[in-house]
Write a protein that holds these residues in place. Sequence first.
Motif, mmCIF file in Angstrom:
data_model
loop_
_atom_site.group_PDB
_atom_site.id
_atom_site.type_symbol
_atom_site.label_atom_id
_atom_site.label_comp_id
_atom_site.label_asym_id
_atom_site.label_seq_id
_atom_site.Cartn_x
_atom_site.Cartn_y
_atom_site.Cartn_z
ATOM 1 N N LEU A 175 16.901 10.273 -56.204
ATOM 2 C CA LEU A 175 15.681 10.765 -56.851
ATOM 3 C C LEU A 175 15.937 10.966 -58.344
ATOM 4 C CD1 LEU A 175 12.784 12.044 -56.343
ATOM 5 C CD2 LEU A 175 13.966 14.229 -56.254
ATOM 6 N N ALA A 176 17.076 11.575 -58.642
ATOM 7 C CA ALA A 176 17.430 11.815 -60.047
ATOM 8 C C ALA A 176 17.544 10.483 -60.787
ATOM 9 C CB ALA A 176 18.749 12.591 -60.120
ATOM 10 N N VAL A 177 18.215 9.512 -60.179
ATOM 11 C CA VAL A 177 18.407 8.210 -60.814
ATOM 12 C C VAL A 177 17.054 7.500 -60.995
ATOM 13 C CG1 VAL A 177 19.455 5.923 -60.536
ATOM 14 C CG2 VAL A 177 20.775 7.967 -59.976
ATOM 15 N N ALA A 178 16.212 7.574 -59.984
ATOM 16 C CA ALA A 178 14.897 6.927 -60.070
ATOM 17 C C ALA A 178 14.068 7.522 -61.204
ATOM 18 C CB ALA A 178 14.155 7.068 -58.736
ATOM 19 N N ALA A 179 14.074 8.829 -61.313
ATOM 20 C CA ALA A 179 13.269 9.475 -62.358
ATOM 21 C C ALA A 179 13.790 9.124 -63.747
ATOM 22 C CB ALA A 179 13.261 10.991 -62.156
ATOM 23 N N ALA A 180 15.116 8.964 -63.858
ATOM 24 C CA ALA A 180 15.699 8.640 -65.164
ATOM 25 C C ALA A 180 15.477 7.173 -65.513
ATOM 26 C CB ALA A 180 17.195 8.965 -65.156
ATOM 27 N N THR A 181 15.788 6.269 -64.569
ATOM 28 C CA THR A 181 15.763 4.845 -64.905
ATOM 29 C C THR A 181 14.350 4.252 -64.889
ATOM 30 O OG1 THR A 181 16.218 4.294 -62.604
ATOM 31 C CG2 THR A 181 18.113 4.406 -64.066
ATOM 32 N N GLU A 182 13.526 4.659 -63.950
ATOM 33 C CA GLU A 182 12.202 4.043 -63.831
ATOM 34 C C GLU A 182 11.120 4.824 -64.570
ATOM 35 O OE1 GLU A 182 10.859 1.307 -62.190
ATOM 36 O OE2 GLU A 182 12.930 0.611 -62.096
ATOM 37 N N LEU A 183 11.291 6.134 -64.610
ATOM 38 C CA LEU A 183 10.207 6.934 -65.184
ATOM 39 C C LEU A 183 10.574 7.482 -66.560
ATOM 40 C CD1 LEU A 183 9.244 8.846 -61.878
ATOM 41 C CD2 LEU A 183 8.362 6.661 -62.715
ATOM 42 N N GLY A 184 11.783 7.138 -67.010
ATOM 43 C CA GLY A 184 12.201 7.508 -68.363
ATOM 44 C C GLY A 184 12.329 9.001 -68.616
ATOM 45 N N LYS A 185 12.643 9.744 -67.574
ATOM 46 C CA LYS A 185 12.739 11.194 -67.739
ATOM 47 C C LYS A 185 14.156 11.628 -68.095
ATOM 48 C CE LYS A 185 8.492 11.703 -66.808
ATOM 49 N NZ LYS A 185 7.583 12.078 -67.882
ATOM 50 N N ARG A 186 14.247 12.761 -68.781
ATOM 51 C CA ARG A 186 15.571 13.355 -69.017
ATOM 52 C C ARG A 186 15.896 14.167 -67.775
ATOM 53 N NH1 ARG A 186 14.983 16.967 -73.995
ATOM 54 N NH2 ARG A 186 13.258 17.630 -72.690
ATOM 55 N N ALA A 365 26.281 1.874 -50.424
ATOM 56 C CA ALA A 365 26.236 2.495 -51.751
ATOM 57 C C ALA A 365 27.125 3.733 -51.785
ATOM 58 C CB ALA A 365 24.789 2.877 -52.077
ATOM 59 N N LEU A 366 27.053 4.503 -50.701
ATOM 60 C CA LEU A 366 27.850 5.733 -50.630
ATOM 61 C C LEU A 366 29.336 5.418 -50.773
ATOM 62 C CD1 LEU A 366 27.836 8.866 -49.414
ATOM 63 C CD2 LEU A 366 28.633 7.700 -47.405
ATOM 64 N N ASN A 367 29.779 4.418 -50.043
ATOM 65 C CA ASN A 367 31.201 4.088 -50.067
ATOM 66 C C ASN A 367 31.651 3.491 -51.396
ATOM 67 O OD1 ASN A 367 31.504 5.118 -47.536
ATOM 68 N ND2 ASN A 367 31.245 3.149 -46.495
ATOM 69 N N ARG A 368 30.716 2.912 -52.132
ATOM 70 C CA ARG A 368 31.087 2.365 -53.443
ATOM 71 C C ARG A 368 30.903 3.371 -54.578
ATOM 72 N NH1 ARG A 368 27.374 -2.239 -54.385
ATOM 73 N NH2 ARG A 368 28.298 -2.321 -56.439
ATOM 74 N N GLY A 369 30.243 4.455 -54.256
ATOM 75 C CA GLY A 369 30.015 5.459 -55.301
ATOM 76 C C GLY A 369 28.965 5.022 -56.315
ATOM 77 N N VAL A 370 28.066 4.135 -55.883
ATOM 78 C CA VAL A 370 26.964 3.704 -56.752
ATOM 79 C C VAL A 370 25.657 4.031 -56.024
ATOM 80 C CG1 VAL A 370 25.829 1.727 -57.851
ATOM 81 C CG2 VAL A 370 28.312 1.767 -57.613
ATOM 82 N N PRO A 371 24.762 4.788 -56.631
ATOM 83 C CA PRO A 371 23.510 5.112 -55.933
ATOM 84 C C PRO A 371 22.758 3.842 -55.533
ATOM 85 C CG PRO A 371 23.734 6.378 -57.946
ATOM 86 C CD PRO A 371 24.838 5.387 -57.959
ATOM 87 N N PHE A 372 22.200 3.820 -54.315
ATOM 88 C CA PHE A 372 21.531 2.585 -53.870
ATOM 89 C C PHE A 372 20.318 2.271 -54.720
ATOM 90 C CE2 PHE A 372 19.871 5.844 -50.896
ATOM 91 C CZ PHE A 372 18.523 5.759 -51.154
ATOM 92 N N PHE A 373 19.779 3.283 -55.368
ATOM 93 C CA PHE A 373 18.619 3.010 -56.213
ATOM 94 C C PHE A 373 18.997 2.041 -57.337
ATOM 95 C CE2 PHE A 373 15.279 3.480 -59.261
ATOM 96 C CZ PHE A 373 14.155 3.530 -58.451
ATOM 97 N N LEU A 374 20.275 2.062 -57.718
ATOM 98 C CA LEU A 374 20.750 1.131 -58.749
ATOM 99 C C LEU A 374 21.152 -0.210 -58.152
ATOM 100 C CD1 LEU A 374 23.053 3.339 -61.014
ATOM 101 C CD2 LEU A 374 20.714 2.585 -61.467
ATOM 102 N N SER A 375 21.871 -0.142 -57.013
ATOM 103 C CA SER A 375 22.438 -1.382 -56.482
ATOM 104 C C SER A 375 21.448 -2.169 -55.625
ATOM 105 C CB SER A 375 23.697 -1.080 -55.666
ATOM 106 O OG SER A 375 23.373 -0.204 -54.618
ATOM 107 N N ASP A 384 10.696 3.986 -51.460
ATOM 108 C CA ASP A 384 10.255 5.289 -50.957
ATOM 109 C C ASP A 384 10.692 6.411 -51.888
ATOM 110 O OD1 ASP A 384 9.131 4.003 -48.836
ATOM 111 O OD2 ASP A 384 10.616 4.646 -47.350
ATOM 112 N N ILE A 385 11.923 6.285 -52.379
ATOM 113 C CA ILE A 385 12.445 7.305 -53.292
ATOM 114 C C ILE A 385 11.631 7.303 -54.592
ATOM 115 C CG2 ILE A 385 14.432 7.976 -54.725
ATOM 116 C CD1 ILE A 385 15.327 8.434 -51.952
ATOM 117 N N LEU A 386 11.304 6.101 -55.074
ATOM 118 C CA LEU A 386 10.541 6.009 -56.320
ATOM 119 C C LEU A 386 9.155 6.637 -56.160
ATOM 120 C CD1 LEU A 386 10.299 5.058 -59.217
ATOM 121 C CD2 LEU A 386 9.627 2.806 -58.376
ATOM 122 N N ARG A 387 8.541 6.392 -55.005
ATOM 123 C CA ARG A 387 7.221 6.985 -54.745
ATOM 124 C C ARG A 387 7.311 8.508 -54.789
ATOM 125 N NH1 ARG A 387 6.437 5.239 -49.699
ATOM 126 N NH2 ARG A 387 7.067 7.276 -48.945
#
Length: 418
Positions: A175-186, A365-375, A384-387
């Motif tokens: 959720l944090a990653v989605a809000a930052a990358t897609e919605l441009g939030k701090r 994603a968990l095992n690679r340490g990269v949020p799935f929202f990115l990968s 769903d997370i973006l919504r």
Amino acid sequence: MADQIRVLVVDDIPETRDHLTKLLGFESDIDVVGAASSGREAVDMAVRLSPDVVLMDINMPDMDGIAATEQLTATAPGVAVVMMSVQGEADYLRRSMLAGAREFLVKPFSSDELTSSIRQVSARERDKATRLQVVPVSAGGGAGAAGADGREPGLVVAVFSPKGGVGRTTLAVNLAVAAATELGKRVAIMDGSFQFGDVGVLLNLNPRGKSIADLIPELDAGETDSVDSFLIEHTAGIRVLLAPPTPETAEMITAAGVKRVLESLRMNHDLVVVDCTAFFNDTTLAILDSADIILTMLSLEITSIKNMRLFLEVSEQLGYENGKVRLVLNRADSALGIRVADVEHSIGRKVDETIVSDGRSVVYALNRGVPFFLSNREAQVSQDILRLARTVVGERSTKAETDESRKATQKKSLFSFR
Ligand SMILES: Nc1ncnc2c1ncn2[C@@H]1O[C@H](COP(=O)(O)OP(=O)(O)OP(=O)(O)O)[C@@H](O)[C@H]1O
Ligand SMILES: [Mg+2]
């Protein structure tokens, strides 16, 4: 001893009563204050002896465990009932929880399961009792005042669930990653699971030297000036306040300290996401209290649904306004024998948001340490997370449109308990 857990044992079979009484006799912090052989006797004895916990058999002649629990909930609400039943009685579990039982043990259970259930329900009950007496720390002009750069203070979103392992950390991070990358939030994310935080693992961050533990001296002194310098910048464009590196340190973090940290983070970010633990300790309650929105997660499992019912009751007692608690059903499409409609019926409330199950993307994603929202941005689970992120952030803009003074009043009431 004053802090012993007083237990009343209720079972119609004399051998079971004796066995349970003997078993609990070995525990120095548990005191069996009586044993009853029927539901009716249990209610009488509970009123007379005021136990902390009633260990209640479900099947008894005369008045059964469910009817007795209903009566106890009405006459002695401070008494926590732990229901005991034989395997395969899922319907009993539902009915017990509806009657007000706090925990459900399936026979045969180990003595460890028994004692830890008793300790847990009693601790939860005591926590709740203390909590309801506590006067909350004021929000200190937090959400009502403007941030350092004149911007509106950000929104604090707690990701909580009254049951572990349902996907809180997964949701919080993405959720944090989605809000930052897609919605441009701090966006800042705080790992509020102070003892066993996983946010660092999901983001592949090494906690050494930078966590909320480093802030403890300042928090004790009532200052939060350097919160920002303990945030770790993640490549996904979010800032992370990690949990302490060792569980012992977690105990040094106070509820008042947590509130100060959140108010400080709110000042410099549009969105502050907090990954919470699954139980009610004072710091979790401080987070839930400070939050504007509590995304409360559940899954299609009977234990998760049971705990959700209890949480909704507690949140009502805590005076959380309608709309503050949002229900998020994770892995909503899992074919597990329970339908969404069953869940809604059981908890008496509609689910607000759903997230699909996608073990492949999520665990990879968990095992690679990269949020799935990115990968795996295109996956349904990311959509769903973006919504959800849009809904949550939309909340902020709706709020911004409202009249300042009304908002200040609303805030005030959000931060006070009844
Ligand atoms: N939508 C999903 N689809 C598939 N698997 C998921 C989903 N959400 C979470 N999981 C998996 O469920 C497990 C638990 O998730 P997570 O660690 O986020 O839960 P938690 O509530 O934070 O747990 P804990 O109580 O340990 O803090 C993980 O293995 C995660 O990959
Ligand atoms: Mg977690």
